[in-house]
Scaffold this motif. Structure first.
Motif, PDB file in Angstrom:
ATOM      1  N   LEU A   1       0.815  -1.209   0.000  1.00 39.82           N
ATOM      2  CA  LEU A   1       0.000   0.000   0.000  1.00 39.82           C
ATOM      3  C   LEU A   1       0.853   1.265   0.000  1.00 39.82           C
ATOM      4  N   SER A   2       1.955   1.259   0.737  1.00 40.01           N
ATOM      5  CA  SER A   2       2.813   2.453   0.785  1.00 40.01           C
ATOM      6  C   SER A   2       3.418   2.751  -0.579  1.00 40.01           C
TER       7      SER A   2
ATOM      8  N   SER B   1       0.600   4.256  -2.717  1.00 33.85           N
ATOM      9  CA  SER B   1       0.276   5.596  -2.215  1.00 33.85           C
ATOM     10  C   SER B   1       1.320   6.610  -2.647  1.00 33.85           C
TER      11      SER B   1
ATOM     12  N   PHE C   1      -5.404   0.123  -5.603  1.00 31.46           N
ATOM     13  CA  PHE C   1      -5.947   0.201  -4.251  1.00 31.46           C
ATOM     14  C   PHE C   1      -7.020  -0.860  -4.031  1.00 31.46           C
TER      15      PHE C   1
ATOM     16  N   LEU D   1      -5.278  -4.175  -3.279  1.00 28.55           N
ATOM     17  CA  LEU D   1      -4.621  -4.252  -1.983  1.00 28.55           C
ATOM     18  C   LEU D   1      -5.586  -4.125  -0.808  1.00 28.55           C
ATOM     19  N   LEU D   2      -6.682  -3.381  -1.001  1.00 34.63           N
ATOM     20  CA  LEU D   2      -7.610  -3.135   0.097  1.00 34.63           C
ATOM     21  C   LEU D   2      -8.888  -3.948   0.010  1.00 34.63           C
TER      22      LEU D   2
ATOM     23  N   ARG E   1     -12.124   3.812   2.578  1.00 38.83           N
ATOM     24  CA  ARG E   1     -10.933   4.662   2.655  1.00 38.83           C
ATOM     25  C   ARG E   1     -11.138   5.959   1.868  1.00 38.83           C
TER      26      ARG E   1
END
Length: 294
Positions: free
Chosen positions: A173-174, A177, A248, A251-252, A260
């Motif tokens: 995620l980082s 992002s 995203f 991953l989420l 989010r």
């Protein structure tokens, strides 16, 4: 009577189109074909959300609308250049953009490259003109800010990281992002900071707002890529999945991605409280970013 958000967005889009039409006259430059391609890429397309953010952030500080529109038009030239280059065979290799053939399909690859180059450089010509602001120090800040947002420290750097991510299977995620904070978020930050620069005010609160909506925008894009259709979006869907890029949603999960994005909108709106009711339109813009359908 105050305009609704959609009316205000449509008004800004129409004004931006009219200004770009005047700034890009077909017969003003000797290279007519590349001017045609610039106009094809820049005119009559999109929501003009980035110019809208420039105009509305400028309104917080009483900036004359004509100056804000010029800064917004310059930013839109950079955004349109990025789309032309993103669509090229060496990049995303797309045939459709906003429901019509991409620039390299409508013209040819070399012309599309040159049109993108010309739109990018013309943006700084617009900002450097006295019509954008009478104070040369303000114009210098506008030029410097856009060059950073568009270049290796911003959009271009994010695009490079995005390309490199295609070869990786361990994206977290980082990573995503960071990529999106540069590739997508940098121009959103500039859109909001430009209003403060034009108004010679502190850009910090708007920078925080922009960081939230920029990330929310990309999450919403990833959600639309899963839930929408090429017809509704005006472009191909599922391209990231085909190219092996993590999103995203990957991953989420879809539900958490929606949660989010909504949380980011709430955080963005909270940063506007210092502007009281003057920040209402920007608050509506944050909501629109995750509610849009294309």
């Amino acid at each position: 009577m105050a305009l609704s958000f959609q009316e205000a967005l449509s008004r800004c889009a129409a004004e931006t189109d009219a200004l770009l039409d005047r700034l890009l006259p077909l017969d003003a430059f000797p290279a007519r074909r590349v001017t045609q391609a610039m106009r094809y890429a820049a005119l009559g397309q999109g929501k003009r959300l980035r110019p809208f953010l420039v105009v509305e952030s400028s309104a917080l500080f009483g900036v004359p609308r004509k100056r804000a529109l010029r800064a917004g038009a310059a930013l839109e030239c950079v955004h349109c250049y990025s789309l032309v280059h993103d669509d090229l065979p060496a990049m995303d290799d797309d045939d459709l953009r906003r429901g019509k053939p991409t620039a390299h399909r409508a013209f040819d690859e070399a012309t599309a490259i040159l049109a993108g180059d010309a739109l990018l450089t013309y943006a700084f010509d617009i900002l450097a003109d006295e019509a954008t602001h009478p104070d040369p120090h303000v114009r210098l800040k506008l030029v410097s800010g856009l060059s950073k947002a568009a270049g290796v420290a911003g959009m271009v750097g994010g695009q490079m990281l995005d390309i490199e991510a295609e070869a990786r299977i361990d994206s977290v995620l980082s990573d995503i992002s960071l990529i999106q904070s540069l590739k997508t978020g940098a121009l959103f930050r500039y859109a909001c900071e430009a209003g403060a620069i034009l108004g010679q005010a502190d850009p910090a609160p708007l920078r925080h707002y922009a960081d939230k909506i920029g990330l929310a925008f990309q999450i919403a894009d990833d959600i639309l890529d899963v839930e929408s259709t090429p017809e509704a979006l005006g472009k191909a869907t599922q391209k990231d999945r085909i190219m092996g890029k993590a999103t995203f949603v990957d991953l989420l999960g879809l539900a958490e991605a929606k949660r989010r994005a909504a949380a980011l909108v709430d955080e963005a709106i909270a940063t506007l409280t210092i502007y009281s009711e003057r920040g209402a339109v920007l608050a509506e813009a944050a909501k629109f970013i995750v509610q849009r359908r294309n």
